[in-house]
Structure formats: structure tokens, C-alpha cells
Design a protein around this motif. Structure first.
Motif: not given
Length: 297
Positions: A127-139
């Protein structure tokens, strides 16, 4: 008179930011966070109210570092101020109030509309942009239907641009996180003390309007943690609102991030608490000699 009015208008933004920081401090205090953390937000709010020039000028000239260089403004609060200046809102404050709306947050990213924002939140539980970015990098983001490699790459660039000035200069994939042991210890502390913890009133999935969601603020080593049961649509759909625990963490040199801890069903980790997406690391943690020794006591 016009220049004076313009100056007053500019300084009113300082008061707007200070008010939000004071609101964070008050809620943290009510929710039994550490006095150090509460005082940090109050000191920052007090400083901004007395700042003789618009704090936006420091942000425009130096980004997050320009804010971090101000007295009483540490790296974590600098990122908080940057978010307020960028968006006029603060996800941390909404979360503490129980009013977070992750789908609205995700829609601020180019190429993410209402349907996709809802799907990301439902499927990934972030639910945060930081977590969304992490999800974009870890697959994990690539597992969402309709998001191919090119779209993932475009979203990475958009998120990097949106978040760049709010955080230390560090590649997303190089960021650190607390140890598996610390995260699982926070999860255990939260679930073991839900009856004694303060509660908040979530706006979503709360037809009675009750203050029913326990919240824990704690610290381990240099990390600050906030833990809550998941209130996502998926958690409600699968009846896991008292099993899945969302843990937010941050450190002075690391932006806020989040993980979800769940009970594993089946397999070698069956019945154990694991961090979603980090099952192998959790398995290694449980197999470590120190952990096996503790279990045998």
C-alpha cells in the motif's frame, strides 16, 4: 503589500507541513510509540513553524538532502516532509488514522488506473509507492495479469523519478531491511499482545465504525517498526484478517518499506510464520543452529 502577502502565503505552507507532523506526533503518542520518535516529530514541527523562509526552497534547491541539512530534521522526517510537499498528503498519517487508501496512492503513478491499482493492492497486499517499487524489482509486479516486461520497466522509471528526491541515493535492489529474526520477533510481539495494544478505526471494511484494528510501534536495533493486521480485500476474502500481519519498517538511512508475515500451510514450513516472498530466507532462519537450540529449550 503584495510581496508581504506572497511571503505569508509561502510561510503558510510551513505551518501546513508542521501541522501534519504534529498530528503524526500526537497519534504516535496516543499509540504508545517511543518518546524519542514522538519528540522527533514535535521538534521538527516546532522548527518549521519558526522557519523564516519557505521550507519548499530548501527542497527545491537540495532535494531531500536539503531538508536533512536543516536543524532537527533527520533523514526519515526529511522524507516525510518531501512527501507532503510533493503530494499535499502523508501516507503515514493516513495509516495512523486508519484512513489509508492505497488504490488512490497507486493511481498517482502514470499508467496505473483504478482497476490496475485495485488489482495490485488485492493481489500483492502492498500500500505504499516504496513497496510498489520494490515489487517492480523483485518480480512480484510482473505476476499481475496484463503487466508485461516493458510495462514493468516503465513503472520502475516512473517510480524512481517520483521517489528520487525523498530518499537516500541508493538503488532499490540494494536497499537493506531488518533481519528475518527481527521481523518475525515483531510479528510475534504484535500477535501476542493484541488485547493490550491501542486500536485504530479503519475506514475500509469497517461497517460498524469501531476502533478494532490493533497497532504496535516498536524499535529493534536501529529500525523502527509499525505492525497491523492486514485489512486488505484479499485478507478479508480468505479469512486471514487475524493471521496476516503487515509490518512497516524504516531506518534513518533507509526509506520506509513493508513486508507481510503469514502462517505457511503445508510443506517444510507448514505451521510456521514466514515473510511472504522471502520463504527461502525464512527456511534458513528456522534451520539455523541458534534457532533450533531455542526451540529445544
Amino acid at each position: 503589500m503584495a510581496p508581504q502577502q506572497t511571503c505569508e502565503d509561502n510561510l503558510s505552507e510551513n505551518r501546513f507541513v508542521a501541522d501534519k507532523l504534529e498530528d503524526v506526533a500526537s497519534l504516535l503518542d496516543q499509540q504508545n510509540a517511543s518518546l524519542f520518535r514522538v519528540r522527533a516529530y514535535r521538534d521538527a514541527a516546532s522548527y518549521l513553524r519558526g522557519l523564516p523562509h519557505p521550507v519548499r526552497l530548501d527542497y527545491q534547491s537540495g532535494g531531500k538532502r536539503g531538508l536533512d541539512d536543516l536543524p532537527t530534521i533527520g533523514p526519515s522526517i526529511a522524507a516525510t516532509i518531501a512527501e507532503i510537499l510533493d503530494t499535499g498528503a502523508l501516507g503515514l498519517l493516513d495509516r495512523l488514522r486508519g484512513a489509508a487508501d492505497p488504490e488512490q496512492v497507486f493511481q498517482s503513478v502514470p499508467m496505473i488506473g483504478p482497476a490496475l491499482a485495485r488489482q495490485i493492492h488485492d493481489d500483492l497486499g502492498i500500500d505504499t509507492l516504496e513497496a510498489l517499487e520494490a515489487a517492480a524489482y523483485d518480480g512480484r509486479l510482473a505476476t499481475i495479469k496484463g503487466i508485461g516486461p516493458r510495462r514493468v520497466e516503465s513503472l520502475r522509471h516512473s517510480l524512481t523519478d517520483m521517489l528520487a528526491r525523498r530518499r537516500p541515493r541508493q538503488a532499490p535492489r540494494d536497499r537493506q531491511q531488518p533481519s528475518i529474526a527481527d521481523i518475525l520477533a515483531v510479528d510475534q510481539a504484535y500477535r501476542s499482545n493484541v488485547e493490550q495494544l491501542p486500536t485504530i478505526k479503519p475506514r475500509r471494511f469497517n461497517p460498524t465504525g469501531g476502533t478494532r484494528l490493533p497497532i504496535l510501534h516498536t524499535e529493534r536495533d536501529e529500525w523502527q517498526f509499525t505492525a497491523l493486521f492486514s485489512n486488505s480485500p484479499t485478507a478479508h476474502r480468505f479469512g486471514k484478517t487475524r493471521d496476516w500481519v503487515v509490518i512497516y519498517f524504516e531506518r534513518s538511512d533507509q526509506p520506509e518499506a513493508q513486508v507481510t508475515v503469514v502462517t505457511e500451510h503445508g510443506g517444510p514450513l507448514g505451521g510456521k510464520r514466514v515473510i511472504r516472498g522471502q520463504e527461502e530466507a525464512c527456511a534458513a532462519h528456522y534451520e539455523a543452529p541458534d534457532h533450533r537450540h531455542l526451540q529445544s529449550l
